[in-house]
Design an enzyme around this catalytic site. Structure first.
Site, PDB file in Angstrom:
ATOM      1  CB  SER A 284      -1.544   4.164  -3.312  1.00  0.00           C
ATOM      2  OG  SER A 284      -0.898   4.234  -4.567  1.00  0.00           O
ATOM      3  CG  ASP A 285      -7.146   8.029  -4.245  1.00  0.00           C
ATOM      4  OD1 ASP A 285      -7.000   8.144  -5.483  1.00  0.00           O
ATOM      5  OD2 ASP A 285      -8.119   8.539  -3.646  1.00  0.00           O
ATOM      6  CD1 TRP A 286      -4.263   8.538 -10.523  1.00  0.00           C
ATOM      7  CD2 TRP A 286      -4.952   6.920  -9.139  1.00  0.00           C
ATOM      8  NE1 TRP A 286      -4.498   7.391 -11.264  1.00  0.00           N
ATOM      9  CE2 TRP A 286      -4.911   6.392 -10.452  1.00  0.00           C
ATOM     10  CE3 TRP A 286      -5.343   6.064  -8.107  1.00  0.00           C
ATOM     11  CZ2 TRP A 286      -5.256   5.069 -10.758  1.00  0.00           C
ATOM     12  CZ3 TRP A 286      -5.678   4.740  -8.408  1.00  0.00           C
ATOM     13  CH2 TRP A 286      -5.627   4.263  -9.709  1.00  0.00           C
ATOM     14  N   GLY A 287      -1.735   9.778  -5.669  1.00  0.00           N
ATOM     15  CA  GLY A 287      -1.067  10.800  -4.863  1.00  0.00           C
ATOM     16  C   GLY A 287      -1.176  10.540  -3.378  1.00  0.00           C
TER      17      GLY A 287
END
Ligand code: BGC
Length: 749
Positions: A284-287
């Site tokens: 996942s992307d960060w957040g």
């Protein structure tokens, strides 16, 4: 010599792999109880064997990532084993010989999380610049250089490979990407990924998918249909994946047709894993993660960057979900297997990274960055041959753009800390993605060095009248104008900020011999264009940018960059004259309707019959070229186009021959598509023959129901040109028979 031979013999016995930089590195021998350490087995077999040996908790560790930096406002500290100020860290399984994953941003070099003790590295020019080179070898060399730096700093994963299509010219991250055309962007970014991974460092491909604007990126919902997406943004990602074979893919922040990208089974499982056959893992992307069960079952394999997300979805909640059967055990095994597959395939298990920084040949790396910048700069206009500058000029004025201090860099997670410090501290937002960074490679100094006996005077441009006075008293004026763009923000408009248009207009009015040097994230408007004889687009030119600019201005380097994006004459020509969700309202959810479908960039301009300020593909040289001798043939259903590029000028130079195809019967999303390109190096007076082979998907219409690319029988116009507006165009009509290709472009019938 003898020693080498002995090494080789031993190496052959143990299945050793040649290390990329020439030395021999020994794979771990494969003791009987660790058969996955046998480097002669296929990555898939090794991953399967290792997963079978792992406990539930070990598998769970492999799918849970931490930020490699402290996060004060969340009161979190980085894992002790992580690298300082780094983007990510994942625990491996040392008991089984599986190393940790150390992740660093990004596509322009080794970046660091904001804070103390950042590690200065070599910054490539922006991704947009690399795309503007239209040179796959250069893109690969740049990747190899930053990948080597990643390894030298102790990282085995590089969060690179950004190939979001430039659909929205105001997008604050366009500078990281490969432009607006799926073929060019996919090929360039794929080549860069290949270069990075040649260092036994895994590269990502990101951001999957359609995160094409920053305003509201975590809440917006992109509306686009399957056919249009597969012919535009997804095609760029697909081509980059095929060319680069990335070990990992990063899913994006946005929603797509109602579902977050990181829990979107259409994107992650159907398109990426089933249709394209991707074998690595999705992080996942960060957040960007919002759930446990939906995300895991949709195909997300690893949560990243905790504590960026609101909860530790892939921590204890995932264990609970697996123990209860809400996420099948087989899915967790698949998640772990995918991470391991990439680790085995790309050599991070057999060639472990070292914790202490290795020596970096900064001079050699700066030279790689310099070449990329020199080849990507685009000479947009050069009336009356004002450029290259003559060394006999006595009084040269350099105005604006902090040209006395350095060159601009784009902001956000891709920012490589400046080696030598930020040349212009204190500008822009105080908090991330600020402050604005300038690399200390001052164009002014590089210019002065080339004309030691001339008077080179600098004015910062703050006082427009004073700058104009200096211009009036000079033989030639170089006015620098900059546009800082950054992650998490979009440009409010395509107008240069800080009233630089006024400065340029005033300077040009005072002295008609004015050259404008732009450092921008992408396209900007130019209300002063008719007043100015010469414009050089220098993008964000990286570590050696000042030197690169001066070398092009003085003609040591003949410019050969061509636009990888359309420069609109005004925002009113765009599919969205006003950016959706701008200005941003915190947490507001809104739709972004990509009603233009696959008609992105020049395709939109063609469709609407609009004239750009500068078209896609445009780029001048100090020499001149003609395009001729187009010979388009269809052999076994595949279209080939060969042609002649002649240098009719006085200097050696490079031209980018572009082959577009326009259907004469069937309708596509737009009148024509770029179908192939070749950058050709030609001596003055000489000719060179080039040839492109066209990927049949670029001649087809995607059919969602059957998941096939269908080429319609009929006539097609093959156009050889120097830009998308048809400069120098010659064409030929060919007939194609109907043909059907599978989703990956393999001929079915
Ligand atoms: C960006 C990614 C980046 C990640 C880690 C995110 O904000 O969108 O591109 O790799 O941060 O720093």
């Amino acid at each position: 010599m003898k020693l080498n031979r002995i090494f080789l013999a031993v190496a052959m016995c143990y299945g050793t792999i040649l290390a990329p930089q020439g030395g021999l590195a020994f794979a771990n021998a494969a003791p009987g109880d660790q058969p996955w350490m046998n480097s002669r087995l296929a990555p898939g077999e090794r991953a399967e064997l290792a997963v079978r040996a792992m406990t539930l908790d070990e598998k769970l560790k492999l799918v849970y990532g931490y930020l490699g930096a402290d996060m004060d406002y969340k009161k979190s500290t980085r894992p002790a084993e992580s690298r300082l100020q780094s983007a990510g860290f994942i625990y491996g399984v040392p008991r089984l010989g599986i190393p940790h994953l150390w992740e660093t941003d990004a596509g322009l070099g080794v970046a660091s999380q904001a804070g103390p003790d950042t590690r200065p590295g070599t910054a490539l020019p922006s991704g947009m610049n690399t795309a503007a080179t239209w040179d796959l070898k250069l893109a690969q060399d740049g990747g190899a250089m930053i990948g080597a730096e990643a390894r030298a700093f102790g990282f085995n994963v590089m969060l690179a490979g950004g190939v979001n299509l430039v659909r929205e010219p105001r997008n604050g991250r366009n500078f990281e990407y490969g432009g607006e055309d799926p073929l060019l962007a996919g090929k360039i970014v794929g080549a860069q990924i290949r270069g990075i991974q040649s260092n036994r460092v895994i590269s990502t491909l990101k951001h999957f998918a359609l995160n094409d604007q920053e305003s509201g990126r975590t809440t917006l919902d992109v509306k686009i249909g399957d056919q249009a997406a597969r012919t535009s943004d997804l095609l760029a990602l697909q081509i980059a994946a095929e060319e680069g074979n990335p070990g990992a893919v990063m899913c994006s922040y946005n929603r797509l047709n109602g579902v977050y990208a990181c829990e979107n089974s259409y994107l992650l499982t159907e398109v990426l894993k089933q249709d394209w056959g991707f074998k690595g893992w999705v992080m996942s992307d960060w957040g960007a993660l919002h759930s446990t069960i939906p995300a895991a079952n949709a195909g997300l394999d690893q949560q990243s960057g905790m504590p960026f997300d609101l909860a530790d979805y892939f921590g204890p909640p995932l264990k609970e979900a697996v123990l209860n059967g809400w996420v099948p055990q087989a899915r967790l095994d698949d998640m772990a297997r995918r991470v391991l597959h990439a680790m085995f395939e790309h050599g991070v298990v057999d060639h472990p990274v070292k914790p202490a920084p290795e020596t970096i040949d900064r001079k050699a790396h700066a030279a790689v960055s310099l070449k990329d910048a020199q080849e990507g700069m685009v000479l947009l206009k050069n009336a009356a041959g004002l450029l290259p500058l003559v060394k006999s000029a006595r009084r040269i004025a350099v105005i604006g753009g902090y040209a006395d201090k350095g060159v601009l860099a784009g902001g956000g997670s891709s920012l490589v800390s400046a080696d030598g410090g930020n040349a212009v501290p204190g500008l822009g937002p105080k908090a991330w993605p600020g402050p604005i960074t300038y690399y200390p490679s001052a164009p002014l100094k590089a210019i002065q060095r080339r004309v030691p006996s001339a008077t080179v005077a600098f004015h910062d441009g703050g006082d427009v009248a004073a700058a104009a006075r200096l211009a009036r008293e000079s033989d030639v004026v170089l006015v620098f104008a900059n546009q800082w763009t950054a992650e998490a923000y979009d440009a409010p408009s395509l107008t240069l900020p800080d009233k630089q248009d006024e400065l340029i207009a005033a300077v040009a009015a005072a002295n008609p011999k004015t050259v404008v040097v732009l450092q921008t994230g992408g396209a900007v408007t130019m209300p002063w264009l008719s007043q100015v004889p010469a414009v050089l687009e220098a993008w964000y030119p990286g570590t050696s940018g000042g030197e690169a600019i001066a070398s092009v201005l003085f003609g040591e380097i003949n410019p050969s960059g061509h636009l990888p994006v359309t420069f609109p004459a005004s925002e009113s020509q765009l599919p969205r004259p006003v950016l959706d969700g701008y200005p941003e309202v915190q947490d507001r959810r809104f739709d972004v309707d990509y009603h233009e479908g696959a008609a992105v960039g020049y395709k939109w301009f063609d469709l609407k019959g609009q004239q750009a300020l500068f078209p896609f593909g445009h780029g001048l040289s100090y020499s001149e070229f003609t395009l001729s001798g187009l010979a388009a043939t269809v052999r076994d259903g595949i279209l080939h186009a060969s042609f002649t590029v002649k240098n009719v000028g006085k200097l050696a130079g490079k031209e980018v021959a572009q082959v577009y195809v326009a259907p004469l019967g069937v309708r596509w999303e737009a009148p024509k598509r770029l179908a192939g390109f070749q950058k050709v190096d030609v001596k003055p007076g000489a000719s060179a023959r080039g040839e492109v082979t066209v990927d049949p998907r670029l001649l087809a219409t995607y059919d969602s129901a059957s998941k096939t690319w269908q080429v319609a029988a009929g006539d097609y116009k093959v156009i050889l040109a120097a830009d998308a507006a048809g400069s120098q165009a010659v064409s030929q009509v060919v007939h194609l028979e109907s043909a059907i290709y599978d989703v990956k472009g393999k001929r079915l019938r």
